[in-house]
Design a protein around this motif. Structure first.
Motif, short mmCIF file in Angstrom:
data_model
loop_
_atom_site.label_atom_id
_atom_site.label_comp_id
_atom_site.label_asym_id
_atom_site.label_seq_id
_atom_site.Cartn_x
_atom_site.Cartn_y
_atom_site.Cartn_z
N UNK B 169 0.67 -1.13 0.01
CA UNK B 169 0.06 0.10 0.01
C UNK B 169 0.79 1.22 -0.01
N UNK B 170 0.09 2.45 -0.22
CA UNK B 170 0.99 3.64 -0.02
C UNK B 170 0.90 3.83 1.38
N UNK B 171 1.70 4.95 1.70
CA UNK B 171 1.75 5.44 3.12
C UNK B 171 1.14 6.82 3.30
N UNK B 172 0.19 6.93 4.28
CA UNK B 172 -0.22 8.02 4.88
C UNK B 172 0.09 8.31 6.18
N UNK B 173 0.33 9.57 6.58
CA UNK B 173 0.34 9.77 8.05
C UNK B 173 -0.81 10.66 8.30
N UNK B 174 -1.42 10.46 9.41
CA UNK B 174 -2.32 11.24 9.93
C UNK B 174 -1.90 11.80 11.37
N UNK B 175 -1.35 13.22 11.30
CA UNK B 175 -0.73 13.62 12.66
C UNK B 175 -1.75 14.48 13.41
N UNK B 176 -1.91 14.11 14.62
CA UNK B 176 -2.85 15.02 15.39
C UNK B 176 -2.12 15.46 16.80
N UNK B 209 -1.31 6.79 12.49
CA UNK B 209 -1.65 8.02 13.34
C UNK B 209 -0.67 8.29 14.00
N UNK B 210 -0.22 9.46 14.39
CA UNK B 210 1.01 10.05 14.91
C UNK B 210 0.75 11.48 15.51
N UNK B 211 1.57 11.90 16.20
CA UNK B 211 1.38 13.21 16.79
C UNK B 211 1.16 13.28 18.30
N UNK B 283 -1.64 14.25 6.51
CA UNK B 283 -2.84 14.86 7.00
C UNK B 283 -2.71 15.67 8.20
N UNK B 284 -2.79 16.97 8.84
CA UNK B 284 -2.53 17.04 10.03
C UNK B 284 -3.86 17.85 10.89
N UNK B 285 -4.01 17.55 11.86
CA UNK B 285 -5.30 17.94 12.53
C UNK B 285 -4.79 18.50 13.77
N UNK B 286 -5.19 19.51 14.32
CA UNK B 286 -5.23 20.25 15.69
C UNK B 286 -6.11 19.61 16.42
#
Lengths: 213, 481
Positions: B169-176, B209-211, B283-286
């Motif tokens: 698969x491809x890599x996605x990072x969702x950083x919260x 999921x990171x952050x 993707x960055x989320x606050x």
């Protein structure tokens, strides 16, 4: 697995995005321990006006006349035309089993959910991804022309319309090979048994805690 | 050369063979089995005269179809009133016995929802590949395990070959990043992510999921987040290993011990993405901006803030989306611009592989404590994720809090998340549910599901409609010591 080489068939349009596997085959029918017999309950909640349950006499149920698969012009359809993200949701293979049991051999949509995509190819169903604009044109053509059918040629990866227009599509080589030859994945993988054994040995030595006993 | 992502590392550690066309064989360390997606796989093995490749890689338990009332459960399988369900549960028992696979049967204290049981037993470990014939297998990625939901043909393939055919698969990072507000939970994070990227936003990706907001979550919260990766279209959700991961696993029954534990821990510390790893999408989320979430429609992406309102389809430009919204509002019996807090509820369900762990029940109990379920609520039920979660909750007195408030306290299983057993909505009923899918008919024919966190579900049960849990007095304050 049933081979798939070339298929000509009537197209039925399901004009709705994000069709999920709960909609394709509701959960009450997942209690079966067989792979067959799901076709009568395909799209059960759209197709019938009453609530379905396993083992009932479907001939006594009231059909929803607005649903495409109940309309005379789409009787005998074997190609389903759909919108984006078709097959999202659960991993239930009952969804492609129901589509195949009903008589569908091909689904065409702008995109498919990953697990459903895998499951379909393992059951002899060809999923074709076309861009939204082409899918849109096909929807219009199907709705405008009764008896609209398509000719699907897997070997050459193309769809031929009644007007003679050709849409090319891509499909990965391995899945194509399996479909064209009706091959069973397990048999193929077991040809690599020595490689699997060798890997397993190395893996056990490197990370013994992944093995119990 | 750029560093590796966690997904890249797990992939290469399990790669047996890669074909020229990109199809690969990856080795599977753990398969979890349940009664619904395994019978046809066992039948396939039997018809082909094959045996499971490695018995100790498998662990089974019935969950989807089991009744949750004590009166039915008291008698074990024979208490299952639905004869079709009974056959399926019995078939799992028979297959596990015939093939020699370890199973936690219906009244074993260790029985429960596969995705609760695996981690609870330490049967899910960092660095493993885990599969199960269930899309919510993504849950196990919270332990830095590469976990895939698979279909029944693949269940049979893994039983027979210990491998899965896969494509990278491809890599996605969702950083919260940042701190979650009081009363805002892991469930709200993941619903907000799905609202942002859509139900197909993760298709073809493994999402890590990171952050700091993810690091601050307990393992229960991390499992909730990874569990719903599939609702964003991603088969795989992942979180890197840290001390919270390792402490959760220490002394679990299937976890390694003594020197093996030390060696494993040393290895697990590498199971994080390298600092210079490159993701195909970020993707960055606050975290501070996330409010408690409530879904209003029939797809998990149809979700909004508790302070929000049902959208107006006329304000949507994309025609396919607009028609989807219109259809959803009709099915849900909601009006455009209706306030979320005005949605009245009939039933409340606290449970499922998303939110039935001890921390989820504690959160809900904190809100329920000293309150009463509204008279207008026909049924409010709490279904623990496993027999061991149930036992722990009872030891903490949570069952008494729920019972005194007017909730039903049930036996473990998937229950009303997918309503394969008797726990279901009637047509037209609105349900505040801690489960993962709000599809049409999911919780019962004609049923209307609203996805929320355990605290929000408990608050809705008490009010009879959705309320902002942050406005309830005391409910979200830390308990006095």
């Amino acid at each position: 697995m049933q081979k798939f080489e070339r298929h000509q068939g009537l197209v039925a349009p399901l004009d709705r995005a994000n069709v999920d596997t709960d909609l394709i085959i509701p959960k009450q029918f997942l209690k079966s321990i067989k792979r067959t017999g799901f076709g009568v309950n395909l799209f059960d909640e759209l197709r019938y006006l009453d609530e379905g349950y396993p083992g009932q006499d479907v001939s006594k149920r009231s059909l929803n006349p607005d649903f495409i698969l109940n309309q005379d012009r789409y009787q005998g359809a074997s190609i389903l035309l759909a919108r984006r993200n078709f097959g999202c949701g659960s991993s239930r293979e009952h969804a492609p089993w129901a589509l195949a049991d009903f008589g569908f051999r091909v689904v065409i949509a702008p995109s498919f959910a990953d697990i459903f995509y895998n499951n379909s190819f393992k059951n002899g169903i060809l999923l074709i991804t076309l861009d939204e604009e082409k899918v849109d044109r096909l929807f219009k053509a199907v709705e405008a022309n009764e008896g609209y059918s398509l000719d699907i040629d897997l070997e050459h990866q193309r769809i031929v319309t009644p007007e003679g227009e050709i849409f090319e599509f891509s499909v990965d080589e391995f899945r194509k090979h399996c479909l064209l030859n009706g091959l069973d994945d397990i048999g193929l993988t077991l040809q690599d048994e020595p490689a699997i054994r060798a890997f397993e040995q190395r893996h056990r030595e490197a990370r013994p805690w992944l093995f119990r006993g | 050369m750029a560093g590796q992502t966690l997904y890249d590392k797990l992939w290469s550690q399990h790669l047996v063979k890669e074909r020229d066309d990109g199809t690969a064989l990856i080795y599977i360390d753990r398969q979890l089995l349940h009664e619904v997606t395994s019978p046809q796989a066992f039948e396939g093995l039997r018809l082909a005269g094959r045996k499971p490749w490695r018995l100790d890689a498998n662990l089974a338990t019935p969950d989807h179809n089991v009744p949750t009332t004590l009166v039915e459960r008291a008698e074990g399988n024979t208490g299952i009133k639905d004869p079709v369900s009974l056959i399926q549960v019995q078939t799992l028992d028979d297959n596990c016995e015939a093939f020699g696979i370890e199973e936690f049967r219906i009244n074993d204290a260790r029985q429960g929802i596969v995705h609760v049981v695996g981690p609870e037993q330490g049967a899910t470990l960092p660095g493993m590949t885990v599969v199960c014939g269930d899309s919510h297998t993504a849950t196990h990625g919270a332990f830095a395990a590469l976990a895939h939901g698979i279909g029944t043909s693949e269940v049979e393939h893994v039983l027979a070959t210990q491998c899965l055919l896969a494509q990278k698969m491809k890599n996605m990072q969702v950083r919260v990043e940042g701190k979650l507000g009081t009363g805002v939970t892991a469930k709200d994070i993941v619903l907000a992510v799905i609202g942002r990227i859509g139900t197909a936003g993760g298709t073809g990706y493994a999402i890590e999921f990171a952050g700091s907001a993810i690091r601050d979550l307990s393992m229960e919260g991390r499992m909730t987040v990874c569990n719903m990766a599939i609702e964003a279209g991603a088969r795989v959700g992942l979180i890197g290993v840290d001390d919270i991961t390792i402490e959760y696993l220490r002394n679990r029954p299937f976890a390694p011990t003594a020197e093996q534990w030390e060696a494993a821990v040393a290895d697990w510390h590498n199971l994080v993405s390298d600092d210079d790893a490159v993701f195909d999408k970020v993707v960055e989320i606050d975290a501070a901006e996330i409010e408690p979430q409530v879904s209003w429609g029939t797809s998990p992406e149809m979700v909004t803030n508790i302070s929000g309102e049902v959208p107006d389809p006329d304000a949507v430009a994309d025609d396919t989306v607009k028609r989807g919204y219109l259809r959803a509002l009709e099915y849900m019996g909601l009006a455009p611009k209706q306030k979320i807090t005005d949605i009245r509820l009939d039933k409340v369900f606290i449970g499922s592989c998303t939110n039935s762990r001890i921390e989820d029940l504690r959160e809900a109990a904190k809100v329920a404590k000293g309150n009463k379920v509204a008279d207008s609520i026909k049924l409010a039920m709490v279904v623990p994720g496993s027999g061991l979660v149930k036992r722990q909750a009872e030891a903490e007195g949570l069952d008494q809090i729920f019972l005194e408030a007017g909730f039903e306290w049930r036996e473990p299983g998937c229950s009303m998340c997918l309503a394969m057993n008797a726990d279901k909505l009637d047509p037209g009923e609105h349900c505040a549910s801690t489960s993962n899918r709000n599809f049409e008919g999911r919780q019962g024919y004609g049923g209307r599901t609203h996805l929320v966190s355990p605290a929000m579900a408990a608050a809705a049960a008490i009010a009879g409609h959705f309320v902002d849990v942050r406005q309830l007095k005391d409910a979200t304050q830390p308990e006095e010591v």
